[in-house]
Design an enzyme around this catalytic site. Structure first.
Site, PDB file in Angstrom:
ATOM      1  N   LYS A 155       0.884  -1.169   0.000  1.00  0.00           N
ATOM      2  CA  LYS A 155       0.000   0.000   0.000  1.00  0.00           C
ATOM      3  C   LYS A 155       0.927   1.226   0.000  1.00  0.00           C
ATOM      4  CE  LYS A 155      -2.385   3.482   1.330  1.00  0.00           C
ATOM      5  NZ  LYS A 155      -1.833   4.568   0.530  1.00  0.00           N
ATOM      6  N   GLY A 208       6.527   5.724   7.980  1.00  0.00           N
ATOM      7  CA  GLY A 208       5.716   6.924   7.839  1.00  0.00           C
ATOM      8  C   GLY A 208       5.736   7.728   9.119  1.00  0.00           C
ATOM      9  N   SER A 209       4.658   8.443   9.365  1.00  0.00           N
ATOM     10  CA  SER A 209       4.631   9.387  10.490  1.00  0.00           C
ATOM     11  C   SER A 209       4.370   8.653  11.814  1.00  0.00           C
ATOM     12  CB  SER A 209       3.526  10.415  10.256  1.00  0.00           C
ATOM     13  OG  SER A 209       2.275   9.754  10.207  1.00  0.00           O
ATOM     14  N   VAL A 212       0.427   7.912  12.566  1.00  0.00           N
ATOM     15  CA  VAL A 212      -0.132   6.730  11.904  1.00  0.00           C
ATOM     16  C   VAL A 212       0.530   5.467  12.458  1.00  0.00           C
ATOM     17  CG1 VAL A 212      -0.431   5.545   9.699  1.00  0.00           C
ATOM     18  CG2 VAL A 212      -0.734   8.025   9.825  1.00  0.00           C
ATOM     19  N   GLY A 213       1.826   5.516  12.682  1.00  0.00           N
ATOM     20  CA  GLY A 213       2.552   4.341  13.176  1.00  0.00           C
ATOM     21  C   GLY A 213       2.035   3.872  14.532  1.00  0.00           C
ATOM     22  N   GLU A 230       9.031   2.313  11.114  1.00  0.00           N
ATOM     23  CA  GLU A 230      10.124   3.287  10.994  1.00  0.00           C
ATOM     24  C   GLU A 230       9.471   4.641  10.805  1.00  0.00           C
ATOM     25  OE1 GLU A 230      13.167   2.982  11.717  1.00  0.00           O
ATOM     26  OE2 GLU A 230      13.150   0.798  11.887  1.00  0.00           O
ATOM     27  N   CYS A 264      13.511  11.389   6.273  1.00  0.00           N
ATOM     28  CA  CYS A 264      13.443  11.106   7.710  1.00  0.00           C
ATOM     29  C   CYS A 264      14.802  11.346   8.355  1.00  0.00           C
ATOM     30  CB  CYS A 264      12.996   9.670   7.936  1.00  0.00           C
ATOM     31  SG  CYS A 264      13.976   8.488   7.015  1.00  0.00           S
ATOM     32  N   GLU A 365       9.348  17.364  14.272  1.00  0.00           N
ATOM     33  CA  GLU A 365       9.736  17.077  12.883  1.00  0.00           C
ATOM     34  C   GLU A 365       8.939  18.014  11.965  1.00  0.00           C
ATOM     35  OE1 GLU A 365       8.415  13.437  10.853  1.00  0.00           O
ATOM     36  OE2 GLU A 365      10.491  13.159  10.211  1.00  0.00           O
TER      37      GLU A 365
HETATM   38  P1  NAP Z   1       2.093   9.004   6.661  1.00  0.00           P
HETATM   39  O1  NAP Z   1       1.112  10.077   6.455  1.00  0.00           O
HETATM   40  O2  NAP Z   1       2.184   8.367   7.992  1.00  0.00           O
HETATM   41  O3  NAP Z   1       1.784   7.901   5.533  1.00  0.00           O
HETATM   42  C1  NAP Z   1       2.569   6.732   5.414  1.00  0.00           C
HETATM   43  C2  NAP Z   1       1.730   5.641   4.782  1.00  0.00           C
HETATM   44  O4  NAP Z   1       0.684   5.270   5.694  1.00  0.00           O
HETATM   45  C3  NAP Z   1       1.021   6.066   3.487  1.00  0.00           C
HETATM   46  O5  NAP Z   1       0.987   4.982   2.611  1.00  0.00           O
HETATM   47  C4  NAP Z   1      -0.375   6.416   3.983  1.00  0.00           C
HETATM   48  O6  NAP Z   1      -1.358   6.348   2.974  1.00  0.00           O
HETATM   49  C5  NAP Z   1      -0.576   5.335   5.027  1.00  0.00           C
HETATM   50  N1  NAP Z   1      -1.601   5.648   6.017  1.00  0.00           N
HETATM   51  C6  NAP Z   1      -2.111   6.851   6.362  1.00  0.00           C
HETATM   52  N2  NAP Z   1      -3.043   6.706   7.329  1.00  0.00           N
HETATM   53  C7  NAP Z   1      -3.134   5.385   7.587  1.00  0.00           C
HETATM   54  C8  NAP Z   1      -3.919   4.601   8.492  1.00  0.00           C
HETATM   55  N3  NAP Z   1      -4.789   5.152   9.337  1.00  0.00           N
HETATM   56  N4  NAP Z   1      -3.753   3.252   8.500  1.00  0.00           N
HETATM   57  C9  NAP Z   1      -2.865   2.677   7.677  1.00  0.00           C
HETATM   58  N5  NAP Z   1      -2.100   3.360   6.791  1.00  0.00           N
HETATM   59  C10 NAP Z   1      -2.223   4.702   6.759  1.00  0.00           C
HETATM   60  O7  NAP Z   1       3.593   9.501   6.312  1.00  0.00           O
HETATM   61  P2  NAP Z   1       4.082  10.289   5.005  1.00  0.00           P
HETATM   62  O8  NAP Z   1       3.600  11.699   5.103  1.00  0.00           O
HETATM   63  O9  NAP Z   1       3.778   9.505   3.781  1.00  0.00           O
HETATM   64  O10 NAP Z   1       5.678  10.248   5.184  1.00  0.00           O
HETATM   65  C11 NAP Z   1       6.382  11.160   5.958  1.00  0.00           C
HETATM   66  C12 NAP Z   1       6.766  10.563   7.289  1.00  0.00           C
HETATM   67  O11 NAP Z   1       7.471   9.349   7.074  1.00  0.00           O
HETATM   68  C13 NAP Z   1       7.709  11.441   8.085  1.00  0.00           C
HETATM   69  O12 NAP Z   1       7.333  11.447   9.439  1.00  0.00           O
HETATM   70  C14 NAP Z   1       9.060  10.750   7.919  1.00  0.00           C
HETATM   71  O13 NAP Z   1       9.992  10.986   8.949  1.00  0.00           O
HETATM   72  C15 NAP Z   1       8.648   9.324   7.883  1.00  0.00           C
HETATM   73  N6  NAP Z   1       9.689   8.505   7.239  1.00  0.00           N
HETATM   74  C16 NAP Z   1      10.432   7.672   8.039  1.00  0.00           C
HETATM   75  C17 NAP Z   1      11.439   6.903   7.473  1.00  0.00           C
HETATM   76  C18 NAP Z   1      12.255   5.958   8.313  1.00  0.00           C
HETATM   77  O14 NAP Z   1      12.813   5.010   7.761  1.00  0.00           O
HETATM   78  N7  NAP Z   1      12.358   6.181   9.619  1.00  0.00           N
HETATM   79  C19 NAP Z   1      11.696   6.972   6.097  1.00  0.00           C
HETATM   80  C20 NAP Z   1      10.922   7.841   5.322  1.00  0.00           C
HETATM   81  C21 NAP Z   1       9.911   8.591   5.909  1.00  0.00           C
HETATM   82  P3  NAP Z   1      -1.857   7.709   2.241  1.00  0.00           P
HETATM   83  O15 NAP Z   1      -0.698   8.214   1.504  1.00  0.00           O
HETATM   84  O16 NAP Z   1      -2.963   7.226   1.387  1.00  0.00           O
HETATM   85  O17 NAP Z   1      -2.295   8.635   3.344  1.00  0.00           O
END
Ligand code: NAP
Length: 466
Positions: A155, A208-209, A212-213, A230, A264, A365
């Site tokens: 996804k 991701g964030s 959500v995590g 992560e 990230c 962040e």
């Molecule tokens: P996000 O909003 O948390 O989305 C991540 C993924 O989760 C997307 O595919 C999103 O789908 C999905 N999602 C959203 N709500 C959900 C729910 N309730 N249940 C299940 N899945 C859901 O994060 P982002 O804005 O894409 O990415 C930025 C974040 O990722 C930042 O905080 C960054 O630090 C972090 N990140 C961490 C790493 C690491 O390795 N530590 C690497 C890269 C990024 P949709 O797109 O359809 O909302």
């Protein structure tokens, strides 16, 4: 049907993709469950052949994939090519993993018994990924999941679905059996959540964030599903008074501003020892002022747009907050709207000094091209400031002093530590992940992926005749 616009020029529609429903997610999980038994029996070396072929196909499509990525999420074409090349390397690395040992032999208390461990796949796994590395992150989850015998449902982030489809096409064109790899597009809160709760799904790997995590983790626990997270970072560089300042300035700038600060592992805090504070600050500001900002497809551009209107608003809100909190804005601090830039989500590279450790711009962040400079008197104070946050993803120090380097490597609370390097950047063969709120404490990539995507089976074989 959903559409995605080019963040560098919102007049251009880049991709159309299906707005899937929870039923679609269930169908994908079911397909992965049907395909699992046969895929688990295929064996590592043969599974590796599929990954090797997919790597060759991705390599042959590198330019097309990189251009799609730049148009869809804005990073510069050079970075998009680099990330796609990394995707090829990840596939080749995990293709080799299919040839490696999976267990140990262990002496049994009965000397006639052969006791050994092996690792077996978990079953169908869901991979939920962000938009900022739309090739590398899906692949660094998918390639190990597949090589160890799991089937997958990906996804991807809605903002980068078109790029994710390119990966799936490479695997399909490599001949991977039907149902082994599945993609569900659409809203995370609907289809992502449906996958987490699907009874066929045995594990979830999420990047991701934090918001959500955390929600995902509590749902996974309720369903007894293995998970790994992560998440965010607020990564510091410590600049010592004996640093190579040219190196420190260049790598702090690229860590903070490349990919528009949307990594990230991006550098968001420069913690600088007082004797070189003024010179470091002047040089970083001059470097940031010199950066070319524009559409990522322009080869001369250093920094592209923010990924979306929402991210642009977040960046501008934090810039306003920093000023209200009393930090001094040294450069940037505004949206760029001259000429065609007005059609994109461009924000100027922004540097604040007089940032204090407890300001929100030093704690939260932001995920934008904002660097905060914090002054300290000693390395001990620098470590205290660096560690004084909830995140612990990556960190670096610039120094020529081995004692300082070692003290930093020991004392810093971060999963990824660099001495005289940028906070951003990972290598596929090395474990990657964070401490504290940045992660669920598992690691991805390298052989660390074996831990998550398999489980241990201990087998004892005794002779029949006693
Ligand atoms: P996000 O909003 O948390 O989305 C991540 C993924 O989760 C997307 O595919 C999103 O789908 C999905 N999602 C959203 N709500 C959900 C729910 N309730 N249940 C299940 N899945 C859901 O994060 P982002 O804005 O894409 O990415 C930025 C974040 O990722 C930042 O905080 C960054 O630090 C972090 N990140 C961490 C790493 C690491 O390795 N530590 C690497 C890269 C990024 P949709 O797109 O359809 O909302």
């Amino acid at each position: 049907m959903l559409t995605r616009e080019n963040p560098a020029d919102t007049r251009e529609i880049v991709s159309h993709y299906q707005d899937s429903t929870p039923d679609d997610a269930a169908a994908a999980a079911d397909a992965a469950a049907q395909a699992f038994p046969a895929w688990a029996r295929v064996g590592g070396p043969a599974r590796g052949e599929y990954l090797r072929k997919a790597a060759d196909i991705l390599e042959s499509r590198l330019e097309d994939v990189a251009v799609t990525m730049t148009r869809e999420m804005g990073k510069t074409i050079g970075e998009a090519r680099g990330e796609t090349r990394r995707g090829v390397t990840i596939l080749r690395y995990y293709a080799q993993e299919g040839l490696r040992e999976l267990g140990l032999t262990i002496p049994s208390s009965d000397p006639r018994t052969l006791m050994y461990t092996t690792r077996v796949p978990l079953g169908p796994v869901a991979l939920i990924t962000p938009w900022n590395f739309p090739i590398a992150i899906p692949l660094w989850k998918m390639a190990p999941a597949l090589i160890y015998g799991n089937t997958v449902v990906l996804k991807p982030a809605s903002l980068t679905t078109g790029t994710a489809v390119k990966i799936i096409e490479c695997l399909v064109d490599a001949g991977i059996p039907s149902g082994v790899v599945n993609l569900v597009s659409g809203s995370g809160s609907r289809v992502g959540r449906a996958l987490i709760e699907d009874p066929h799904i045995h594990a979830i790997s999420f990047t991701g964030s934090n918001e959500v995590g955390r929600d995902l983790a509590s749902r996974a626990v309720q369903h007894g599903t293995k998970y790994q997270l992560e998440m965010g970072g607020k990564n510091p560089v410590v600049v010592c008074d004996d640093a190579d300042l040219g190196q420190a300035v260049e790598l702090t700038t690229s860590g903070a501003m490349r990919s528009t600060g949307q990594k990230c592992t991006a550098t968001s805090r420069a913690i600088v020892l007082e004797p070189i504070l003024e010179e470091f600050t002047d040089r970083v500001v001059a470097r940031c002022r010199s950066l070319s900002v524009g559409p990522g497809l322009d080869e001369s551009v250093y920094m592209g747009p923010a990924v979306s209107q929402a991210q642009l608003t977040t960046d501008l809100d934090y810039i306003a907050l920093g000023q209200r909190e009393g930090a001094r804005l040294l450069c940037g601090g505004k949206r760029l709207e001259e000429g065609d830039l007005a059609h994109g989500y461009f924000v100027a590279p922004t540097v604040f000094d007089r940032v204090t450790p407890h300001m929100r711009i030093a704690q939260e962040e932001i995920f934008g091209p904002l660097l905060g400079i914090i002054s300290v008197r000693t390395l001990e104070e620098a470590l205290e400031v660096a560690n004084g946050i909830r995140f612990g993803l990556s960190a670096s120090i610039f120094t020529r002093d081995i004692d300082r380097a070692l003290a930093f490597a020991t004392g810093i609370e971060a999963g990824m530590v660099r001495i005289n390097g940028e906070t951003a950047g990972v290598e596929p063969q090395a474990p990657f992940g964070g401490m504290k709120a940045s992660s669920s404490h598992s690691r991805e990539q390298g052989r660390a992926a074996l831990e998550f995507f398999t489980t241990v089976k201990t087998i004892a074989v005794s002779p029949t005749a006693y």
